[in-house]
Motif scaffolding. Sequence first.
Motif, mmCIF file in Angstrom:
data_model
loop_
_atom_site.group_PDB
_atom_site.id
_atom_site.type_symbol
_atom_site.label_atom_id
_atom_site.label_comp_id
_atom_site.label_asym_id
_atom_site.label_seq_id
_atom_site.Cartn_x
_atom_site.Cartn_y
_atom_site.Cartn_z
ATOM 1 N N HIS A 103 0.831 -1.205 0.000
ATOM 2 C CA HIS A 103 0.000 0.000 0.000
ATOM 3 C C HIS A 103 0.869 1.259 0.000
ATOM 4 C CE1 HIS A 103 -3.028 -2.757 1.999
ATOM 5 N NE2 HIS A 103 -3.725 -2.238 0.997
ATOM 6 N N TYR A 114 -5.697 5.969 0.651
ATOM 7 C CA TYR A 114 -4.915 4.947 -0.047
ATOM 8 C C TYR A 114 -4.705 5.417 -1.486
ATOM 9 C CZ TYR A 114 -5.645 1.964 3.977
ATOM 10 O OH TYR A 114 -5.650 1.445 5.249
ATOM 11 N N VAL A 141 -0.134 2.296 8.036
ATOM 12 C CA VAL A 141 0.303 3.498 7.317
ATOM 13 C C VAL A 141 -0.128 4.757 8.056
ATOM 14 C CG1 VAL A 141 0.514 2.526 4.983
ATOM 15 C CG2 VAL A 141 -1.740 3.240 5.820
ATOM 16 N N TYR A 189 9.435 2.361 12.065
ATOM 17 C CA TYR A 189 8.379 1.590 11.421
ATOM 18 C C TYR A 189 7.359 1.173 12.473
ATOM 19 C CZ TYR A 189 10.997 -2.467 13.212
ATOM 20 O OH TYR A 189 11.668 -3.362 14.023
ATOM 21 N N ALA A 204 4.573 -0.992 8.384
ATOM 22 C CA ALA A 204 4.516 0.256 7.624
ATOM 23 C C ALA A 204 5.687 1.159 7.958
ATOM 24 C CB ALA A 204 3.207 0.986 7.897
ATOM 25 N N ALA A 217 3.263 7.168 3.377
ATOM 26 C CA ALA A 217 3.719 5.944 4.035
ATOM 27 C C ALA A 217 3.565 4.769 3.085
ATOM 28 C CB ALA A 217 2.944 5.688 5.321
ATOM 29 N N SER A 219 3.437 0.359 3.074
ATOM 30 C CA SER A 219 3.261 -0.808 3.929
ATOM 31 C C SER A 219 3.234 -2.087 3.107
ATOM 32 C CB SER A 219 1.962 -0.698 4.741
ATOM 33 O OG SER A 219 0.828 -0.871 3.914
#
Length: 266
Positions: A103, A114, A141, A189, A204, A217, A219
């Motif tokens: 993602h 997203y 994220v 992370y 993430a 971010a 992931s």
Amino acid sequence: MSGSGDGTVGKALGVLDQVAGFGRPVRFSELLEQSDLPKATLYRLLQTLTNQGMVAYDPERGVYSPGMRLVRLAHAAWAQSSLAEVARPYLDRLSREAGETVHLAQLDGGHVLYVDKRNAADPVEMYSQSGKVGPAYCTGVGKAMLAHLPADDLTRVLKQQSFHRFTPATLPDEAALRAELAEIREHGYGFDREEHEPGIICVAVPILSGRGRCLGALSVTGTTTRTNLAELERLVPRIKAAAQAIAEEAQHWRFPDRPVEAEEER
């Protein structure tokens, strides 16, 4: 929903959000049922939005949907403000290396947007889809980005979190979230430990500019039936490398860091 604090423009944008939020053509009666605007005001704003091409009206079916002008603006915004274009090759490579869902996300107010997604070779059904908005406080994220916000911005964004308990693992309140954000800042992370969806876990990493500004971010997500947090954690060096490459390319292209003095002069 009405955006009354921003006058007519705020109300019109609220109606536009409402039309788009249905995810399908919607009747006036459905909009009115969910709106806090008077019937005449809602109708007038829909007429204005339709005349401006931001909303389309199908007289045969009696339904409203997002208009083509809005689609054009959305494409322009996506190209100019999204990390998706610069990140594409790095997502492709990370997806091949990890074998799990990847993602790419950015913050949208107090929520996660997203921006892009690569499905695993053997994909699984999950909430996240490109263009979909999710909670920040209970996604990997989201927490990775929250952890790297300036203190004032973090305080503002945390006030927008609902702390709804999606699963037994969902963090219950701001204090618990702040404690985890401190750990994420320390290690670079964070995890989603089935906090948003049962059986869905992820690791993430934030995408940070050279000055530490959070651009987004990245992931890698899997299911508890075929992986675990320790296995995902082993992917952190690869995810960090991809995040750094995206940040470097994005800074040179669309997200340059400005000196503090330049910001103050604006």
